[in-house]
Design an enzyme around this catalytic site. Sequence first.
Site, PDB file in Angstrom:
ATOM      1  N   HIS A 237       0.850  -1.203   0.000  1.00 46.34           N
ATOM      2  CA  HIS A 237       0.000   0.000   0.000  1.00 46.34           C
ATOM      3  C   HIS A 237       0.888   1.257   0.000  1.00 46.34           C
ATOM      4  O   HIS A 237       0.825   2.070   0.923  1.00 46.34           O
ATOM      5  CB  HIS A 237      -0.871  -0.062   1.267  1.00 46.34           C
ATOM      6  CG  HIS A 237      -2.011   0.891   1.309  1.00 46.34           C
ATOM      7  ND1 HIS A 237      -1.858   2.254   1.242  1.00 46.34           N
ATOM      8  CD2 HIS A 237      -3.352   0.672   1.418  1.00 46.34           C
ATOM      9  CE1 HIS A 237      -3.041   2.835   1.333  1.00 46.34           C
ATOM     10  NE2 HIS A 237      -3.955   1.906   1.418  1.00 46.34           N
TER      11      HIS A 237
ATOM     12  N   GLU B  70      -0.609   1.639  -5.306  1.00 45.65           N
ATOM     13  CA  GLU B  70      -0.466   0.359  -4.611  1.00 45.65           C
ATOM     14  C   GLU B  70      -0.459  -0.805  -5.607  1.00 45.65           C
ATOM     15  O   GLU B  70      -1.094  -0.706  -6.675  1.00 45.65           O
ATOM     16  CB  GLU B  70      -1.630   0.201  -3.627  1.00 45.65           C
ATOM     17  CG  GLU B  70      -1.793   1.385  -2.685  1.00 45.65           C
ATOM     18  CD  GLU B  70      -3.165   1.475  -2.073  1.00 45.65           C
ATOM     19  OE1 GLU B  70      -3.744   0.413  -1.764  1.00 45.65           O
ATOM     20  OE2 GLU B  70      -3.676   2.600  -1.907  1.00 45.65           O
TER      21      GLU B  70
END
Length: 294
Positions: free
Chosen positions: A164, A268
């Site tokens: 992420h 991400e």
Amino acid sequence: MESLEREFGIPSAVKIIEGIGGLPKVVLTHPSGSSSEVYLHGAHVTSWKNRSGGEIFFVSRESAFATDLPIRGGIPVIFPQFGGGLLPAHGFARISDWRLSRSSAEDGVKRIELRLSESPRTLAMWPHRFELTLGVVLAADSLTVSMQVENTDEQAFEFQSVFHTYFGVADIGKTGIRGLEGITYVDDLKDQAREVETRSTIRFAEETDRVYVAAPDCVELDDEGHSRVIRIEKRNMSDVVVWNPWIAKSQRMPDFGDDEYQRMVCVETGCIESRVKLSPGKEWCGGTIFTDFV
Ligand code: TA6
């Protein structure tokens, strides 16, 4: 810290020191001038500096550094669940304390590995035995992060796994993402509506929260304000998420400054839409190579 430094420290390459909140972190340094920092908490990369010493990643000034909370920034390791659901948001890997298992400095790269396996705490949430290995490799102009998942149980299990990654940018208004034109995305802000990206360069003027499904392996982040292009190359990871919280959501996040949306964007990489199915004894490996074309 001292025992870790004795076992895994390598002069001028790998050092284990006390980080924010007293949490142990590994500092990787490369003779070119590049460097990286990885907290054992969450196996969380919090810094990658290029050979000129420029920080590529973003960490919120409001981030917590505590054993039961995720660090807001860098590369949160998302496993076994992306987003909300039965487990804590984005899963338990990012709020677990990993163990350092390997360090090396050869062939011009500095490498560490961290591991996490099931515990009574994870079993109570997710009844599967597993072994995760996170690899971080620092070279002069790139950082490679890999994740291996081994099913050490007798039953198959499914998981989502995502890096992420929070990138720091000079100005979100002078930031573009290239490589996703023509790709279908799931829009989290439009009740998971599926649409096709029509722009060759994605720009930002509002909250953006999209999962690009079966995305190309290579996308580029153009941080015009820093005159910097970061190439993001995923391996065996199907999807790309693009996220900026913008104004209102920034104000709702206690560990994020109200104004910080202007200097960050998440790009991400991971497996979200298609969960990975892993049989007993089998392994899955995915990764992402970040390259800074200074
Ligand atoms: O990846 C985008 C996203 O799912 C957003 O919806 C937002 O919630 C972000 O992740 C941050 O999630 P977190 O649980 O770290 O606050």
